[in-house]
Design a protein around this motif. Structure first.
Motif, PDB file in Angstrom:
ATOM      1  N   ASP A 196       0.785  -0.972   0.013  1.00  0.00           N
ATOM      2  CA  ASP A 196      -0.099  -0.055   0.211  1.00  0.00           C
ATOM      3  C   ASP A 196       0.926   1.516   0.020  1.00  0.00           C
TER       4      ASP A 196
ATOM      5  N   MET B 213       1.824   1.755  -3.445  1.00  0.00           N
ATOM      6  CA  MET B 213       0.662   2.557  -4.293  1.00  0.00           C
ATOM      7  C   MET B 213       0.655   3.922  -4.100  1.00  0.00           C
ATOM      8  N   ARG B 214       1.186   4.341  -2.767  1.00  0.00           N
ATOM      9  CA  ARG B 214       1.345   5.968  -2.653  1.00  0.00           C
ATOM     10  C   ARG B 214       2.341   6.661  -3.709  1.00  0.00           C
TER      11      ARG B 214
ATOM     12  N   TRP C 269       3.311   5.110  -6.352  1.00  0.00           N
ATOM     13  CA  TRP C 269       2.881   5.144  -7.917  1.00  0.00           C
ATOM     14  C   TRP C 269       1.998   6.231  -8.009  1.00  0.00           C
TER      15      TRP C 269
ATOM     16  N   TYR D 118      -4.142   7.078 -11.433  1.00  0.00           N
ATOM     17  CA  TYR D 118      -3.387   6.375 -10.372  1.00  0.00           C
ATOM     18  C   TYR D 118      -3.681   7.122  -9.235  1.00  0.00           C
TER      19      TYR D 118
ATOM     20  N   ASN E 100      -5.620   5.872  -5.657  1.00  0.00           N
ATOM     21  CA  ASN E 100      -4.800   5.804  -4.259  1.00  0.00           C
ATOM     22  C   ASN E 100      -5.916   6.598  -3.212  1.00  0.00           C
TER      23      ASN E 100
ATOM     24  N   VAL F 109      -8.416   4.274  -2.253  1.00  0.00           N
ATOM     25  CA  VAL F 109      -7.762   3.364  -1.440  1.00  0.00           C
ATOM     26  C   VAL F 109      -7.484   4.012   0.240  1.00  0.00           C
TER      27      VAL F 109
ATOM     28  N   PHE G  30      -5.983  -3.193  -1.429  1.00  0.00           N
ATOM     29  CA  PHE G  30      -5.041  -2.400  -1.077  1.00  0.00           C
ATOM     30  C   PHE G  30      -5.589  -1.587   0.187  1.00  0.00           C
TER      31      PHE G  30
ATOM     32  N   ARG H 284      -3.878  -1.134   3.728  1.00  0.00           N
ATOM     33  CA  ARG H 284      -3.608   0.345   4.278  1.00  0.00           C
ATOM     34  C   ARG H 284      -4.106   0.495   5.610  1.00  0.00           C
TER      35      ARG H 284
ATOM     36  N   VAL I 242      -0.280  -6.185 -10.235  1.00  0.00           N
ATOM     37  CA  VAL I 242       0.622  -5.473  -9.118  1.00  0.00           C
ATOM     38  C   VAL I 242       1.835  -5.145 -10.002  1.00  0.00           C
TER      39      VAL I 242
ATOM     40  N   LEU J 157       1.045  -2.184 -12.389  1.00  0.00           N
ATOM     41  CA  LEU J 157       0.949  -0.776 -11.683  1.00  0.00           C
ATOM     42  C   LEU J 157       2.349  -0.365 -11.449  1.00  0.00           C
ATOM     43  N   SER J 158       3.221  -1.378 -11.019  1.00  0.00           N
ATOM     44  CA  SER J 158       4.446  -0.844 -10.591  1.00  0.00           C
ATOM     45  C   SER J 158       5.324  -0.148 -11.473  1.00  0.00           C
TER      46      SER J 158
END
Length: 459
Positions: free
Chosen positions: A31, A34-35, A37, A56, A60, A63, A96, A100, A262, A265-266
């Motif tokens: 998570d 994710m921030r 990204w 994105y 986020n 999430v 996610f 979190r 995943v 997204l990365s």
């Protein structure tokens, strides 16, 4: 790894030190990634589902707000929540958001039987359940009500839609047993300060193949999932220009992190979510979204290949199709396996590169390289993803067999589990004394060093 949940088996310290030293594990929770990204790729499209498109930054934010909503509803760090959702944006957001909030998702296949869902809740002592209120005529709200009546620790049910009028408690927010029902969309609150979490904690549980009455739960940590997805993305040269179609269930290890959702997204790519692998919906989605990468199992790939002349979608954007799935039970080295037969059709029909993959929920992951000759790409499952994967092929007495001979595939490595959740007796059978996982699959190694997974051991 003292922070791991009770009932999980940690990696020995010498292996932890090794994986950190070489940079496989980097100490970031998923998570928190994710921030990052969202900051790096903010306006780019992260998720597509039908007409829905999420950047994105928007992903986020969702999430963040759902995580705060879960905490407001009483979910606490370490508590388990069974998640049984189709490939919709809410699946990604929920996964996610639970991380979190510090909770642990237990991913459950949509087709899992009701008795199996109840057993998952019991084994994990899940306090929450997230599902569609009904999916393909199955009433998940009624299932939740039944499970909550049997297991009093289940007290929060979150449904993708508002519970239908036909469900036992369709018009109520709380049933007679005290279980609370809430539409998932209502789980929304002002973001709170981030929790202090460790990347060696369990991010989620995957369900291994097997008997639903005796679930084998695989704990996957933030560190090991992040590494597998990142390494898989690098292995296929994934970039922000790639578009990945998640046609297989998002909770499957293949579609989740091989590189899957995943991994895409990365790198700032786009994930297109398909609720069904049906070619009537997926092939037009390939054309519409200019999909570049997807992953299939042989049965689904065969459906796509057979449907392509009828659907007549433009699939020229595809550059890579990954093909994986469970091997047949009995295939002679001289036979053409169903997977090989499908593999031989993919390149010509789709005009793209084929990559064969062997992966398990337990973390074992092998694949053919992008420059592998056709003989390897068509007939083998390649080599381990990580240079620190350790593979053995052994006979019934545990002795290594020569190249070319079949034996049981054993593995250990930076994303391969060291023990199933709360299963000491099973673990005594499933792992060697030095920590190798007995996969239960038969394999042989070619003279070139590639693995050929040929079948399964008879139980």
């Amino acid at each position: 790894m003292a922070s791991m949940l009770d009932g999980c088996t940690p990696w020995p310290e010498e292996f932890v030190d090794r994986y950190w030293a070489v940079g496989h594990w980097r100490g970031n929770t998923l998570d928190n990634l994710m921030r990052g990204w969202a900051l790096q790729y903010g306006p780019r499209t992260a998720l597509v589902h039908g007409e829905t498109r999420l950047t994105y930054a928007a992903l986020n934010r969702r999430v963040d707000r759902m995580a705060a909503g879960f905490r407001l509803r009483g979910l606490r760090p370490g508590q388990r929540v069974v998640v049984q959702l189709p490939n919709v944006p809410e699946f990604v957001v929920t996964a996610f958001a639970l991380m979190r909030a510090g909770a642990v998702a237990v991913f459950c296949p949509l087709a899992h039987p009701a008795s199996g869902v109840a057993e998952l809740v019991r084994v994990t002592q899940a306090v929450g359940y997230v599902a569609s209120s009904a999916h393909e005529a199955f009433d998940h709200t009624a299932l939740a009500a039944d499970v909550a009546a049997r297991w009093p620790f289940l007290r929060r049910v979150f449904t993708l839609e508002a519970p239908g009028a036909s469900s036992p408690y369709g018009g109520l927010s709380t049933d007679p047993s005290g279980c609370q029902y809430s539409p998932l969309g209502s789980i929304d609150a002002a973001p709170e300060p981030a929790l202090a979490q460790s990347a060696d904690q369990v991010a989620f549980f995957l369900l291994a193949d097997g008997d639903a009455a005796e679930p084998r739960l695989v704990p996957r940590t933030h560190d090991d999932v992040a590494y597998q997805a990142r390494a898989a993305a690098e292995s296929v040269a994934l970039t922000e220009d790639d578009v990945y179609l998640a046609a297989l269930p998002g909770a499957s290890p293949f579609a989740l992190g091989g590189p899957g959702i995943v991994g895409t997204l990365s790198v700032g790519g786009t994930v297109v979510l398909a609720e069904s692998p049906d070619p009537a919906g997926c092939l037009p989605a390939v054309e519409r979204e200019r999909v570049t990468v997807t992953s299939l199992v042989p049965d689904v790939a065969r459906l796509w290949l057979d449907a392509l002349p009828t659907v007549q979608a433009d699939v020229s954007s595809l550059r890579l199709v990954q093909l994986g799935g469970p091997p047949p039970h009995d295939v002679s080295p001289h036979d053409v396996s169903p997977q090989r037969a499908v593999a031989e059709r993919i390149g010509a029909a789709f005009g793209c590169r084929l990559q064969q993959v062997f992966g398990m929920a337990e973390g074992v992951f092998t694949l053919t390289g992008p420059a592998a000759p056709d003989a390897s790409a068509l007939a083998t499952q390649g080599r381990p993803l990580s240079p620190d994967d350790q593979i053995r092929i052994v006979d019934a007495d545990g002795r290594n067999v020569p190249d070319g001979e079949a034996g049981e595939l054993l593995a250990r490595g930076p994303y391969t589990l060291r023990g199933y959740y709360r299963a000491p007796e099973r673990n005594a059978r499933a792992f060697t004394a030095d920590g190798y996982f007995r996969t239960g699959h038969l394999a042989r190694r070619t003279a070139d060093g590639d693995l050929v997974v040929t079948g399964r051991l008879h139980s």
